[in-house]
Motif scaffolding. Sequence first.
Motif, PDB file in Angstrom:
ATOM      1  N   UNK A  82       5.189   4.355   6.137  1.00  0.00           N
ATOM      2  CA  UNK A  82       5.648   4.615   4.636  1.00  0.00           C
ATOM      3  C   UNK A  82       5.857   3.021   4.250  1.00  0.00           C
ATOM      4  N   UNK A  83       5.282   2.925   3.073  1.00  0.00           N
ATOM      5  CA  UNK A  83       5.325   1.678   2.325  1.00  0.00           C
ATOM      6  C   UNK A  83       5.479   2.005   0.905  1.00  0.00           C
ATOM      7  N   UNK A  84       6.489   1.575   0.116  1.00  0.00           N
ATOM      8  CA  UNK A  84       6.881   2.044  -1.169  1.00  0.00           C
ATOM      9  C   UNK A  84       5.817   1.338  -2.295  1.00  0.00           C
ATOM     10  N   UNK A  85       5.276   0.161  -2.214  1.00  0.00           N
ATOM     11  CA  UNK A  85       4.520  -0.510  -2.856  1.00  0.00           C
ATOM     12  C   UNK A  85       2.949   0.168  -3.015  1.00  0.00           C
ATOM     13  N   UNK A  86       2.761   0.632  -4.069  1.00  0.00           N
ATOM     14  CA  UNK A  86       1.313   1.530  -3.933  1.00  0.00           C
ATOM     15  C   UNK A  86       0.220   0.988  -3.422  1.00  0.00           C
ATOM     16  N   UNK A  87      -0.226  -0.373  -3.930  1.00  0.00           N
ATOM     17  CA  UNK A  87      -1.212  -1.033  -3.632  1.00  0.00           C
ATOM     18  C   UNK A  87      -1.308  -1.417  -2.032  1.00  0.00           C
ATOM     19  N   UNK A  88       0.013  -1.971  -1.600  1.00  0.00           N
ATOM     20  CA  UNK A  88       0.310  -2.238  -0.260  1.00  0.00           C
ATOM     21  C   UNK A  88      -0.014  -0.857   0.653  1.00  0.00           C
ATOM     22  N   UNK A  89       0.467   0.068   0.270  1.00  0.00           N
ATOM     23  CA  UNK A  89       0.281   1.330   1.045  1.00  0.00           C
ATOM     24  C   UNK A  89      -1.191   1.762   1.032  1.00  0.00           C
ATOM     25  N   UNK A  90      -1.920   1.598   0.349  1.00  0.00           N
ATOM     26  CA  UNK A  90      -3.271   2.149   0.293  1.00  0.00           C
ATOM     27  C   UNK A  90      -4.071   1.112   1.392  1.00  0.00           C
ATOM     28  N   UNK A  91      -3.653  -0.180   1.050  1.00  0.00           N
ATOM     29  CA  UNK A  91      -4.210  -1.118   2.222  1.00  0.00           C
ATOM     30  C   UNK A  91      -3.888  -0.666   3.577  1.00  0.00           C
ATOM     31  N   UNK A  92      -2.630  -0.505   3.748  1.00  0.00           N
ATOM     32  CA  UNK A  92      -2.062  -0.174   5.155  1.00  0.00           C
ATOM     33  C   UNK A  92      -2.721   1.116   5.630  1.00  0.00           C
ATOM     34  N   UNK A  93      -2.696   2.087   4.623  1.00  0.00           N
ATOM     35  CA  UNK A  93      -3.481   3.349   5.142  1.00  0.00           C
ATOM     36  C   UNK A  93      -4.857   2.862   5.566  1.00  0.00           C
ATOM     37  N   UNK A  94      -5.523   2.460   4.585  1.00  0.00           N
ATOM     38  CA  UNK A  94      -7.028   2.037   4.844  1.00  0.00           C
ATOM     39  C   UNK A  94      -7.381   1.457   6.431  1.00  0.00           C
ATOM     40  N   UNK A  95      -6.372   0.432   6.787  1.00  0.00           N
ATOM     41  CA  UNK A  95      -6.493  -0.291   7.992  1.00  0.00           C
ATOM     42  C   UNK A  95      -6.072   0.809   9.363  1.00  0.00           C
ATOM     43  N   UNK A  96      -4.999   1.394   8.739  1.00  0.00           N
ATOM     44  CA  UNK A  96      -4.601   2.620   9.950  1.00  0.00           C
ATOM     45  C   UNK A  96      -5.572   3.381  10.213  1.00  0.00           C
ATOM     46  N   UNK A  97      -6.300   3.934   9.445  1.00  0.00           N
ATOM     47  CA  UNK A  97      -7.348   4.883   9.408  1.00  0.00           C
ATOM     48  C   UNK A  97      -8.431   4.215  10.158  1.00  0.00           C
ATOM     49  N   UNK A  98      -8.851   2.967   9.872  1.00  0.00           N
ATOM     50  CA  UNK A  98      -9.967   2.214  10.529  1.00  0.00           C
ATOM     51  C   UNK A  98      -9.642   1.857  11.835  1.00  0.00           C
ATOM     52  N   UNK A  99      -8.270   1.741  12.304  1.00  0.00           N
ATOM     53  CA  UNK A  99      -7.852   1.260  13.368  1.00  0.00           C
ATOM     54  C   UNK A  99      -8.307   2.284  14.673  1.00  0.00           C
ATOM     55  N   UNK A 100      -8.569   3.369  14.520  1.00  0.00           N
ATOM     56  CA  UNK A 100      -8.938   4.449  15.444  1.00  0.00           C
ATOM     57  C   UNK A 100      -7.592   4.692  16.510  1.00  0.00           C
ATOM     58  N   UNK A 101      -6.369   4.552  15.826  1.00  0.00           N
ATOM     59  CA  UNK A 101      -5.130   4.653  16.613  1.00  0.00           C
ATOM     60  C   UNK A 101      -4.650   6.055  16.168  1.00  0.00           C
TER      61      UNK A 101
END
Length: 172
Positions: A82-101
């Motif tokens: 969970x990240x409150x800042x919307x732009x940062x959350x989107x980037x974090x979620x994109x990286x998390x999806x791409x991580x294969x984790x």
Amino acid sequence: MFEKGDFIIYETAGTCKVTDIRTVDIDGISKERLYYVLEPLGDRGSKIMTPVDSTKSFMRKILTKDDVYRLIDEMKNIDQLGILDEKQRKETYKAALKSCDCRAWIGIIKNLYLKKQDRTLQGKRLTEADEQFFSKAKEYLYGEMSISLGIPKEQVEEFITNRIDAEEMQPT
């Protein structure tokens, strides 16, 4: 190296089946370089070609059945992503999806599930972006688990819930 017929996780497509390993006949590309031909399970009919020796793409074998059981048993201890800042959350979620984790996917699912419940109580819906991240994380996680467990993807959520409920009912 993966083998033809293996199921793998590929960074931008989730669960894929390796349908072939071959060279390609394209100008400017070495005729010696081997490529995986991947069929994403979530997008039947499409194909992805990625070099076997690529260090830029995240790929891994899918979890074993035992790995899935252990992961489900750990779920309650996996933190929300969970990240409150919307732009940062989107980037974090994109990286998390791409991580294969899988743990990162679970973090997204946990956070957005709770957020969805909260917004529903307020008479609101998730944002379109959050809804897409929620769906994609579930697609990746449930797609992998369905292959490992040998059950339809539509039954994975119920399987997880039943296993967690059964574990919680065990005497300590």
